[in-house]
Design an enzyme around this catalytic site. Structure first.
Site, PDB file in Angstrom:
ATOM      1  N   GLU A 131       0.827  -1.206   0.000  1.00 15.27           N
ATOM      2  CA  GLU A 131       0.000   0.000   0.000  1.00 15.27           C
ATOM      3  C   GLU A 131       0.864   1.260   0.000  1.00 15.27           C
ATOM      4  O   GLU A 131       0.549   2.248  -0.664  1.00 15.27           O
ATOM      5  CB  GLU A 131      -0.923   0.000   1.228  1.00 15.27           C
ATOM      6  CG  GLU A 131      -2.047  -1.023   1.181  1.00 15.27           C
ATOM      7  CD  GLU A 131      -3.134  -0.633   0.200  1.00 15.27           C
ATOM      8  OE1 GLU A 131      -2.869  -0.656  -1.022  1.00 15.27           O
ATOM      9  OE2 GLU A 131      -4.244  -0.310   0.651  1.00 15.27           O
ATOM     10  N   THR A 186      -4.901   7.365  -4.943  1.00 14.92           N
ATOM     11  CA  THR A 186      -5.053   7.514  -3.499  1.00 14.92           C
ATOM     12  C   THR A 186      -4.175   8.643  -2.964  1.00 14.92           C
ATOM     13  O   THR A 186      -4.560   9.365  -2.046  1.00 14.92           O
ATOM     14  CB  THR A 186      -4.703   6.194  -2.785  1.00 14.92           C
ATOM     15  OG1 THR A 186      -5.561   5.167  -3.283  1.00 14.92           O
ATOM     16  CG2 THR A 186      -4.895   6.321  -1.279  1.00 14.92           C
TER      17      THR A 186
END
Length: 311
Positions: A131, A186
């Site tokens: 991530e 993101t």
């Protein structure tokens, strides 16, 4: 242990997920039954390579899956070349946990390949590095949901502590997801968040989070939908999704019990106990009215990552 790779092939599935699930910023997660990534790991190779289908032209060493799988290997002193094929069911940049699905699948596959029993918290830690590679932040709400399935809550990030309610213990409800033809990284979604949040907004979210957990435990779908609000991230992020308010209005008028942004977006979702097709169509039409192509699908809470094949 560098020479001790006991399995030559591992195949894993890992699901899409909805981070935040309304008010639970960086804390709540919901695994979806569909779509899924399929990760195939082969160990008997001379050079590390990761390929994605479709081909998103991501260099191997910048792929989230590389970071997650390598973290497992290095942690267990088994850093050897591997080939990984990722069939992407979860579209990158969609807001439904694409990098998390790849990262969790890669970490779980590597642990299985080298025959190491890792605790869920250790898989989550390794996956969080994927991530971080993808978004610049090692958040664990998506990876926790993708690994454990059902509804998940992050209790602590250091040390990692999480819990989950499996899908069979959740109330029955549909999740209607709309994916507008917008790519929203993101990193960008996180960059618009303010450094400080008004105290009254924090209090509102605490109330919503507490009620959400109670509603899920009581299997009260109507109240779950009513708790899909957010005063912490959504007010700042929804401007990145053109037509958000219009789509929300359309979904609720079509019978949705609640509506929110999925993770960092651009995907949005609604929950309902019936009428999923009508709600999906209303959301699509609302995006199209604003000039954006849109795809939608109807799913439900699902299981976490699963090992499909070992050879």
């Amino acid at each position: 242990m560098g020479e001790r790779c006991l399995r030559s092939f591992v195949k894993v599935s890992a699901p899409a997920s909805i981070a935040n699930f309304g008010p639970g910023f960086d804390t709540f997660g919901l695994a979806l039954e569909e779509p899924k990534d399929i990760i195939e790991l082969t160990m008997d190779v001379y050079e590390t390579e990761i390929e994605t289908v479709p081909d998103y032209s991501i260099p191997t060493k910048k792929n989230a899956a590389y970071a997650a799988a390598s973290a497992v290997a290095w942690r267990n002193k088994a850093a050897v070349p591997f080939h990984m094929k990722i069939t992407k069911g979860v579209r990158p940049g969609s807001g439904i946990g694409s990098s998390a699905a790849s990262s969790v699948g890669a970490a779980l596959a590597m642990a299985e390949a080298i025959e190491i029993k890792m605790k869920p918290e250790e898989i989550i830690q390794a996956s969080s590095l994927g991530e971080k590679m993808a978004s610049g932040s090692a958040h664990i709400d998506n990876v926790t949901a993708a690994l454990l399935g059902g509804f998940t809550v992050v209790n602590s990030r250091n040390p990692i502590s999480v819990f989950s309610i499996p899908p069979e213990d959740l109330p029955q409800f549909s999740v209607i997801v709309a994916l507008p033809d917008i790519v929203l990284e993101t990193r960008k979604s996180r960059s618009v968040l303010p450094k400080e949040i008004p105290l009254e907004d924090v209090v509102e979210n605490l109330s919503l989070c507490s009620t959400m957990v109670h509603a899920i435990m009581q299997k009260d779908v109507s109240r779950i939908g009513n708790c899909l609000k957010d005063h912490v991230a959504l007010p700042y992020r929804k401007s990145l999704v053109p037509g958000y308010d219009r789509v929300q209005k359309a979904a609720l008028e079509a019978g949705a019990l609640g509506f929110s942004l999925s993770g960092a977006g651009p995907a949005v979702f609604a929950v309902a106990d019936s009428g999923g097709k009508e709600i999906a169509k209303a959301m699509e039409n609302a995006f199209k009215a604003g000039g954006f192509k849109c795809q939608s699908f109807i799913t439900r809470p699902g299981r976490g990552a699963e090992i499909l094949e070992v050879g």
